[in-house]
Scaffold this motif. Structure first.
Motif, short mmCIF file in Angstrom:
data_model
loop_
_atom_site.label_atom_id
_atom_site.label_comp_id
_atom_site.label_asym_id
_atom_site.label_seq_id
_atom_site.Cartn_x
_atom_site.Cartn_y
_atom_site.Cartn_z
N GLY A 154 20.64 21.44 -47.82
CA GLY A 154 21.69 21.81 -49.32
C GLY A 154 21.67 22.76 -50.03
N GLU A 155 20.24 22.80 -49.63
CA GLU A 155 19.60 24.23 -50.82
C GLU A 155 18.84 25.21 -49.74
OE1 GLU A 155 17.37 23.07 -53.78
OE2 GLU A 155 15.97 21.27 -52.82
N ILE A 156 18.43 26.52 -49.69
CA ILE A 156 17.65 26.83 -49.05
C ILE A 156 16.42 27.13 -49.02
CG2 ILE A 156 19.42 28.02 -47.81
CD1 ILE A 156 18.19 30.98 -49.54
N THR A 157 16.04 26.42 -50.17
CA THR A 157 14.56 26.50 -50.96
C THR A 157 13.32 25.63 -50.04
OG1 THR A 157 16.23 25.49 -52.38
CG2 THR A 157 14.03 24.99 -52.98
N GLN A 158 14.02 24.21 -49.82
CA GLN A 158 12.98 22.89 -48.56
C GLN A 158 12.30 23.77 -47.78
OE1 GLN A 158 11.93 20.98 -50.61
NE2 GLN A 158 13.30 21.57 -52.13
N PHE A 186 25.00 23.90 -47.41
CA PHE A 186 26.36 23.88 -47.10
C PHE A 186 25.75 22.34 -48.53
CE2 PHE A 186 24.91 25.34 -43.37
CZ PHE A 186 25.89 25.98 -42.39
N ARG A 187 27.43 22.13 -48.32
CA ARG A 187 27.16 20.94 -49.49
C ARG A 187 29.00 20.66 -49.20
NH1 ARG A 187 24.32 23.29 -55.04
NH2 ARG A 187 22.98 23.75 -53.54
N ASN A 188 29.43 19.01 -49.45
CA ASN A 188 30.18 18.81 -49.50
C ASN A 188 30.60 18.31 -50.68
OD1 ASN A 188 31.15 17.24 -47.30
ND2 ASN A 188 29.72 15.89 -47.19
N GLU A 189 31.24 19.40 -51.25
CA GLU A 189 31.77 19.94 -52.51
C GLU A 189 32.94 18.78 -52.67
OE1 GLU A 189 30.23 21.34 -54.62
OE2 GLU A 189 28.51 22.65 -54.39
N ILE A 190 32.90 18.52 -53.67
CA ILE A 190 34.50 17.50 -53.86
C ILE A 190 35.87 18.34 -54.25
CG2 ILE A 190 35.41 15.70 -55.90
CD1 ILE A 190 32.64 15.07 -56.11
N ARG A 198 33.49 28.46 -54.81
CA ARG A 198 33.29 26.89 -54.99
C ARG A 198 33.39 26.94 -52.99
NH1 ARG A 198 30.49 23.74 -57.68
NH2 ARG A 198 31.45 24.27 -60.59
N SER A 199 32.42 26.50 -52.27
CA SER A 199 32.47 26.66 -50.67
C SER A 199 31.74 25.92 -50.44
CB SER A 199 32.56 27.61 -49.73
OG SER A 199 33.20 28.85 -50.61
N ILE A 200 32.38 25.01 -49.31
CA ILE A 200 31.31 24.06 -48.68
C ILE A 200 30.20 24.77 -47.66
CG2 ILE A 200 32.92 21.88 -48.62
CD1 ILE A 200 33.79 22.36 -45.65
N MET A 205 20.53 33.34 -52.23
CA MET A 205 19.18 34.15 -51.85
C MET A 205 18.51 34.07 -52.96
SD MET A 205 21.03 37.20 -52.86
CE MET A 205 22.51 37.91 -54.21
N GLU A 206 17.03 33.50 -52.47
CA GLU A 206 15.72 32.71 -53.36
C GLU A 206 14.89 33.24 -53.26
OE1 GLU A 206 18.10 27.74 -53.44
OE2 GLU A 206 15.85 28.13 -53.02
N LEU A 207 14.08 32.92 -54.66
CA LEU A 207 12.77 33.30 -54.80
C LEU A 207 12.10 31.85 -55.45
CD1 LEU A 207 10.28 35.04 -54.74
CD2 LEU A 207 10.94 35.47 -57.95
N LYS A 272 31.46 31.18 -65.48
CA LYS A 272 30.76 30.70 -64.33
C LYS A 272 29.39 30.51 -63.99
CE LYS A 272 34.84 28.56 -63.79
NZ LYS A 272 34.57 26.68 -63.88
N GLU A 273 28.91 30.04 -63.33
CA GLU A 273 27.66 30.36 -62.50
C GLU A 273 27.24 30.94 -62.15
OE1 GLU A 273 25.35 26.64 -61.56
OE2 GLU A 273 23.91 27.97 -60.58
N CYS A 274 26.91 32.03 -61.67
CA CYS A 274 26.81 33.39 -60.54
C CYS A 274 25.07 33.18 -60.13
CB CYS A 274 26.38 34.00 -61.25
SG CYS A 274 26.27 36.13 -60.43
N GLU A 275 24.42 32.31 -60.82
CA GLU A 275 22.87 32.07 -60.31
C GLU A 275 21.77 31.07 -61.28
OE1 GLU A 275 20.70 35.84 -58.97
OE2 GLU A 275 18.94 34.72 -59.07
N ILE A 312 8.78 28.14 -60.23
CA ILE A 312 9.68 29.35 -61.25
C ILE A 312 10.74 29.35 -59.87
CG2 ILE A 312 10.66 31.04 -62.65
CD1 ILE A 312 8.35 28.34 -63.75
N GLU A 313 12.02 29.36 -59.82
CA GLU A 313 13.29 29.32 -59.14
C GLU A 313 14.22 30.32 -59.58
OE1 GLU A 313 15.02 27.05 -55.95
OE2 GLU A 313 16.28 26.47 -57.91
N THR A 314 14.49 31.50 -58.70
CA THR A 314 15.65 32.04 -59.21
C THR A 314 16.31 31.69 -57.67
OG1 THR A 314 15.45 34.38 -58.19
CG2 THR A 314 14.26 34.29 -59.77
N SER A 315 17.59 30.61 -57.75
CA SER A 315 18.73 30.73 -56.92
C SER A 315 20.04 31.22 -57.00
CB SER A 315 18.40 29.30 -56.57
OG SER A 315 19.52 29.09 -55.73
N GLY A 316 20.34 32.42 -56.29
CA GLY A 316 21.86 33.01 -56.63
C GLY A 316 22.23 32.84 -55.03
N GLY A 317 23.53 32.76 -55.23
CA GLY A 317 24.75 33.33 -54.64
C GLY A 317 25.06 33.94 -53.60
N VAL A 318 25.60 34.53 -52.65
CA VAL A 318 25.35 36.08 -51.95
C VAL A 318 27.14 36.11 -51.89
CG1 VAL A 318 25.60 37.22 -49.60
CG2 VAL A 318 23.47 35.51 -50.55
#
Ligand code: GAP
Length: 445
Positions: A154-158, A186-190, A198-200, A205-207, A272-275, A312-318
């Motif tokens: 659900g996030e690449i973080t772990q 991947f997320r089961n977006e409502i 907003r995709s499933i 791209m994360e630090l 809208k949120e970008c990162e 400290i995390e930076t989490s953006g969507g490509v």
């Protein structure tokens, strides 16, 4: 430049993306799959360039950050430890009349739905609020009936945090240091929607930046990364007025976050949120220590202290970055559509045209120039129609420079280079072309 109405702008972007091969609806010939998108030849170049620029800023140019690439499928215990099984939920409500489901915090969409029913003289009635878990499940194993349920991350973080000790033991990194990663989540977006916004299935791209568990030190790092991330979007061409920070309110914070600020983009469908830039504290490493029974602490050789670092995390969507770069670059001028993409992320850097396709001498020299440039830059070839149409066709996909080989070129060994943004033309010696483009590519503003 024409003023394009917001509602029309999205239609124009979606249509351009399909027509020119940036983005297609996923599995289109089978009627599609909601919330999935396929990137065509130009879209995949754009995404590749964005990822390369991100990797350059976040890994290549730094001594304190390394990269990694973790597997998408992980032991399901990871997601229990990370809190996603119990806490990665969206509030869901369902329309009792037509059974459509909505994210309860998307007030404007809900109002729109109510209006739609009222216009049809229908009843509007909602179910109680439910929690809806966003993790996507998959089955692994070869024996039917004994397959195991796993989650698509659900996030690449772990993948980074579970490897904290592996990275420490295989490198000479000392805190503060970071681990960067790019990959699918991947997320089961409502309610997937707003094109690729907003995709499933999407790419992040994360630090993950590990720091001492100290309030002042961690906040210093937090501010540094927050500013660096917004500047990155600006440096690649997003207009500063279209970017802003927004702090998450206490009740909005994700289960892992002590603090969170979003970099937002002023899109045709609102800010809208970008990162996201998140202060994750010791949440991840402490939880993995607790659930795995493995020691996840760091030993500081200098101070002889042992501690669980904070993150400290930076989490953006490509995909979001690609969409916002496209929207920001789109412009209409008189009779042409131009994508004023920064050349660093433009799919093609150069296009080469022989003035006339049916003149072998011109075609031969043009081919040679094309073959030479192709070794260094993504280069397009076009010998159809007239030169004006070829220029406009390249403008629409954001190619910054076009090279035309004409009869004069055979004599003076110079070609016409036409600039996308200014439309100005210049004669440039063939032997100086590479340097000409390299210099402009590096110094574009
Ligand atoms: N590891 C932290 C994390 O995943 P997030 O705010 O949930 O934080 C980070 O997601 C970024 O991932 C978002 O800012 C966005 O760019 C992208 N993202 C999240 N959900 C998305 C979706 N459904 N479709 C496209 N991009 C998405």
């Amino acid at each position: 430049m024409k003023d394009i109405k917001k509602e029309n702008l999205m239609d124009k972007i979606v249509s351009l993306c399909k027509r020119r091969g940036f983005v297609f609806p996923g599995s289109e010939i089978y009627g599609g799959l909601s919330g999935t998108w396929d990137y065509g030849p130009l879209g995949s170049e754009l995404k590749f360039n964005i990822k390369q620029e991100w990797w350059k800023t976040m890994v290549k140019d730094r001594d304190d950050i390394v990269g990694m690439s973790a597997s998408i499928l992980m032991n399901p215990k990871v997601w229990e430890a990370s809190g996603h099984v119990s806490g990665f939920n969206d509030p869901l409500i369902e329309c009792k009349t037509c059974h459509q489901r909505f994210k309860a915090d998307q007030k404007d969409v809900i109002l729109e739905h109510e209006k739609w029913h009222k216009e049809k003289k229908g009843k509007v009635d909602w179910t109680e609020l439910k929690k809806f878990n966003l993790l996507v499940e998959a089955k692994v194993g070869v024996v039917e009936g004994e397959k195991n349920t796993v989650y698509l991350r659900g996030e690449i973080t772990q993948g980074v945090h579970v490897n904290f000790k592996n990275i420490l033991n295989s490198s000479r990194l000392k805190i503060p240091f970071g681990v960067a990663q790019i990959g699918k989540a991947f997320r089961n977006e409502i309610t997937p929607g707003n094109f690729t916004y907003r995709s499933i299935e999407f790419e992040q791209m994360e630090l993950q930046y590990y720091v001492k568990p100290d309030k002042n030190e961690s906040m210093k790092q937090y501010e540094f990364w927050k500013n660096l991330r917004i500047d990155w979007y600006k440096s690649l061409g997003i207009k500063p007025d279209n970017l802003r920070f927004r702090e998450h309110k206490k009740d909005e914070l994700a289960h892992y976050a002590k603090a969170a600020w979003d970099v937002e983009y002023k899109s045709p469908f609102g800010w809208k949120e970008c990162e996201g830039i998140h202060h994750r504290g010791d949440w991840d490493l402490s939880r993995h220590q607790e659930y795995s029974g493995q020691d996840m602490s760091y030993f500081d050789e200098e101070t002889k202290e042992k501690y669980i670092p904070w993150v400290i995390e930076t989490s953006g969507g490509v995909d979001r970055a690609a969409l916002f770069f496209l929207i920001d670059a789109y412009s209409e001028e008189k009779d042409r559509v131009v994508l004023k993409l920064n050349p660093k992320i433009a799919p093609y850097k150069v296009a080469v045209f022989p003035l006339l396709a049916n003149k072998p001498q011109l075609a031969k020299l043009a081919r040679k120039i094309y073959d030479d440039l192709k070794k260094q830059f993504m280069t397009a070839w076009d010998d159809r129609g007239n030169i004006g149409k070829r220029y406009y066709s390249q403008d629409e996909i954001g190619t910054p420079w076009c090279v035309t080989i004409d009869f004069e070129s055979l004599k003076d060994k110079k070609v016409t280079v036409r600039d996308r943004d200014s439309m100005k033309q210049k004669r440039v010696p063939i032997k100086e072309l590479s340097e000409y483009f390299r210099e402009r590519l590096e110094n574009y503003v």
